[in-house]
Design a protein around this motif. Structure first.
Motif, mmCIF file in Angstrom:
data_model
loop_
_atom_site.group_PDB
_atom_site.id
_atom_site.type_symbol
_atom_site.label_atom_id
_atom_site.label_comp_id
_atom_site.label_asym_id
_atom_site.label_seq_id
_atom_site.Cartn_x
_atom_site.Cartn_y
_atom_site.Cartn_z
ATOM 1 N N VAL A 56 1.076 -1.061 -0.058
ATOM 2 C CA VAL A 56 0.154 -0.304 -0.167
ATOM 3 C C VAL A 56 1.445 0.970 -0.181
ATOM 4 O O VAL A 56 1.905 1.509 0.750
ATOM 5 N N VAL A 57 0.655 2.177 -1.163
ATOM 6 C CA VAL A 57 1.649 3.440 -1.195
ATOM 7 C C VAL A 57 0.379 4.839 -1.001
ATOM 8 O O VAL A 57 -0.159 4.932 -2.276
ATOM 9 N N ASP A 58 0.450 5.669 0.056
ATOM 10 C CA ASP A 58 0.087 6.004 0.204
ATOM 11 C C ASP A 58 0.210 7.465 0.798
ATOM 12 O O ASP A 58 1.094 7.110 1.811
ATOM 13 N N ASP A 59 0.302 8.687 0.918
ATOM 14 C CA ASP A 59 1.148 9.650 1.992
ATOM 15 C C ASP A 59 0.113 10.136 2.909
ATOM 16 O O ASP A 59 0.636 10.317 3.870
ATOM 17 N N SER A 60 -0.755 9.566 2.965
ATOM 18 C CA SER A 60 -1.954 9.982 3.885
ATOM 19 C C SER A 60 -2.180 8.273 5.019
ATOM 20 O O SER A 60 -2.183 7.459 4.398
ATOM 21 N N ALA A 61 -1.678 8.836 6.446
ATOM 22 C CA ALA A 61 -1.323 7.668 7.185
ATOM 23 C C ALA A 61 -2.372 7.060 7.715
ATOM 24 O O ALA A 61 -2.796 5.649 8.276
ATOM 25 N N ALA A 62 -3.821 8.451 7.299
ATOM 26 C CA ALA A 62 -4.932 6.935 7.860
ATOM 27 C C ALA A 62 -5.313 6.296 6.343
ATOM 28 O O ALA A 62 -6.103 5.126 6.445
ATOM 29 N N GLN A 63 -4.986 6.697 5.409
ATOM 30 C CA GLN A 63 -5.510 5.530 4.566
ATOM 31 C C GLN A 63 -4.848 4.597 4.292
ATOM 32 O O GLN A 63 -5.038 3.559 3.924
ATOM 33 N N ARG A 64 -3.534 5.155 4.967
ATOM 34 C CA ARG A 64 -2.452 3.831 4.312
ATOM 35 C C ARG A 64 -3.152 2.657 6.112
ATOM 36 O O ARG A 64 -3.192 1.223 5.833
ATOM 37 N N GLN A 65 -3.978 3.247 6.804
ATOM 38 C CA GLN A 65 -4.459 2.323 8.239
ATOM 39 C C GLN A 65 -5.532 1.832 7.773
ATOM 40 O O GLN A 65 -5.966 0.863 7.511
ATOM 41 N N LEU A 66 -6.507 2.882 7.192
ATOM 42 C CA LEU A 66 -7.874 2.007 6.221
ATOM 43 C C LEU A 66 -7.828 0.674 5.426
ATOM 44 O O LEU A 66 -7.813 0.043 5.773
ATOM 45 N N ILE A 67 -7.393 1.105 4.640
ATOM 46 C CA ILE A 67 -6.984 0.190 3.476
ATOM 47 C C ILE A 67 -5.869 -1.393 4.522
ATOM 48 O O ILE A 67 -6.257 -2.358 3.326
ATOM 49 N N SER A 68 -4.911 -0.772 4.410
ATOM 50 C CA SER A 68 -3.655 -1.869 5.633
ATOM 51 C C SER A 68 -4.630 -2.972 5.947
ATOM 52 O O SER A 68 -5.637 -3.960 6.323
ATOM 53 N N ALA A 69 -5.872 -1.975 6.976
ATOM 54 C CA ALA A 69 -7.112 -3.113 7.669
ATOM 55 C C ALA A 69 -7.348 -3.613 6.927
ATOM 56 O O ALA A 69 -8.032 -5.194 7.623
ATOM 57 N N VAL A 70 -8.641 -3.280 5.803
ATOM 58 C CA VAL A 70 -8.871 -3.901 4.621
ATOM 59 C C VAL A 70 -7.899 -5.335 4.628
ATOM 60 O O VAL A 70 -8.967 -6.562 4.499
ATOM 61 N N LEU A 71 -7.222 -4.913 4.041
ATOM 62 C CA LEU A 71 -6.103 -5.860 2.847
ATOM 63 C C LEU A 71 -6.212 -6.804 4.619
ATOM 64 O O LEU A 71 -5.812 -8.475 4.522
#
Length: 427
Positions: A20-35
């Motif tokens: 996951v590559v995203d400059d937003s920490a919140a988005q990284r956390q959200l996407i990572s949780a789904v994955l």
């Protein structure tokens, strides 16, 4: 010999690694949780530069899915995708861009850069899961294809190895097959004899040869085994042994006393019985067997399904002789006949396989018996030169075509009774 196979592709991983590559920490956390809930092994990084560096490591080489934000500082998602695709990798990575971009031209640029799919922002979890499942199915198919390709490559490598070994064996078999044939040229006083064998493949089913019967008589044979390949070549080897040049005990033409011979038609009958009794096969052969009296020029022969022998008289005229007869090895109790002709000094006797008359030119027209008779009428006096001229003419007729069948010929020229006074050397 140990067979070496190419390295197997990697075994399927228990988890698919996603980056996951995203400059937003919140988005990284959200996407990572789904994955993570979907069973992926997740690595999250804040910018494309770090992601590219990570993908060049041994650990990063295990990444199979990348989810990247579109809008990022320094390098946006499409440029990151293009840079990633330029890297050399053995496997395929499924690349998903997360974007609020709706412009079709922009999405077309991303597809050209190598993106596989898009997820629209704001992220809908159900849509994200569906896109990821699609990616996983494609990766599974890719992995299955990779393993199937490996199996195909392994099989092809094995076939190439077997073919190379077979080719070497056939080359050796061809050398052995050539050893079955006596010297290609033999002179007995004023009479002379020349042989030629041209195989259409590495080994063939034709056989020509001769053997001494007495100081004043010689045996000639021309054989064409049905089919092509190893089985036919093996039978020619067996038949060459049955017409041994050096051993009368092994030669099927001789009686048990080792001095006298069976008549040509009796030899054909013995061969027919041998084939039907000993050979559990559908293979058969055609043949001509002739005995020549070197004093009188009398030539006695039996024809078993073989092309009609030709006689070229000293004046250049050519005669077709023989009555055909059944092939050897097809019919129980087949009957063979025998014919006697007279050769005068300067006359030549030609026995040949049907590969000569059935040789086709570029238009598909065969040389046929009439064409061979025309060629025979113009041969030089020396038998070795005559055989060479016939082969050259058949080659010229075939043009760019390869021979579809073996070509063999035996040419005997009767020189007169002086041959009998000199005798025949038994090799």
């Amino acid at each position: 010999m140990t067979t070496r196979h190419p390295t197997l592709p990697p075994r399927p991983q228990q988890q698919i690694r996603a980056l996951v590559v995203d400059d937003s920490a919140a988005q990284r956390q959200l996407i990572s949780a789904v994955l993570l809930r979907m069973g992926f092994d997740v690595v999250a990084l804040p910018d494309p530069g770090q992601a590219l560096h990570y993908c060049m490591t041994e650990e990063g080489a295990q990444v199979q899915i990348i989810l990247s934000d579109w809008q990022m500082p320094v390098m946006d998602g499409p440029d990151f995708c293009k840079a990633f695709r330029s890297m050399v990798r053995d496997d395929y990575v499924y690349f998903i861009l997360m974007t609020s971009e709706t412009d079709r031209c922009a999405k077309a640029r991303a597809l050209e850069a190598g993106a596989d799919d898009f997820v629209t922002r704001p992220i809908d979890i159900a849509e994200l899961r569906a896109r990821l499942l699609t990616g996983r199915r494609i990766l599974d198919m890719q992995e299955d294809l990779q393993h199937r390709n490996h199996e195909v490559k392994t099989t092809l490598d094995d076939l190439m190895r077997i073919n190379a070994e077979m080719s070497r064996d056939l080359d050796e078999a061809r050398k052995l097959q050539r050893a079955f044939i006596p010297d290609s040229t033999w002179r007995i006083g004023r009479s002379e004899l020349s042989l030629q064998l041209v195989t259409s493949g590495q080994i063939g089913g034709d056989l020509v040869g001769y053997f001494p019967i007495s100081d004043t008589e010689i045996g000639l044979y021309s054989i064409d085994v049905s089919g092509h390949g190893v089985a036919s070549a093996l039978l020619t080897g067996r038949l060459a042994g049955l017409f041994s040049f050096s051993s009368r005990r092994s030669n099927i033409a001789f009686l048990d006393n080792g001095r006298d011979v069976h008549s040509p038609e009796e030899v054909m009958s013995r061969l027919n019985e041998f084939m039907l009794r000993e050979m559990d096969s559908d293979i058969y052969f055609t043949a001509v067997l002739a005995y020549v009296d070197l004093r009188s020029g009398h030539l006695t022969f039996s024809q078993a399904g073989h092309p009609h022998p030709l006689v070229r008289r000293a004046d250049g005229s050519v005669e077709r002789i023989g009555r055909g007869g059944p092939p050897v090895g097809l019919l129980p109790e087949a009957e063979f006949d025998c014919i006697t002709i007279r050769l005068n000094p300067g006359d030549a006797f030609l026995a040949y396989s049907d590969g000569m008359t059935e040789c086709t030119d570029t238009w598909g027209d065969m040389l046929e018996e009439e064409g061979l008779m025309d060629l025979l009428a113009g041969i030089p006096e020396d038998t070795e030169a005559a055989v060479a001229s016939l082969e050259q003419a058949v080659n010229a007729h075939s043009g760019i075509n390869d021979f579809e069948d073996d070509i063999s010929m035996l040419l005997f020229r009767f020189g007169g009774p002086e041959s009998a006074r000199r005798g025949i050397a038994a090799g």
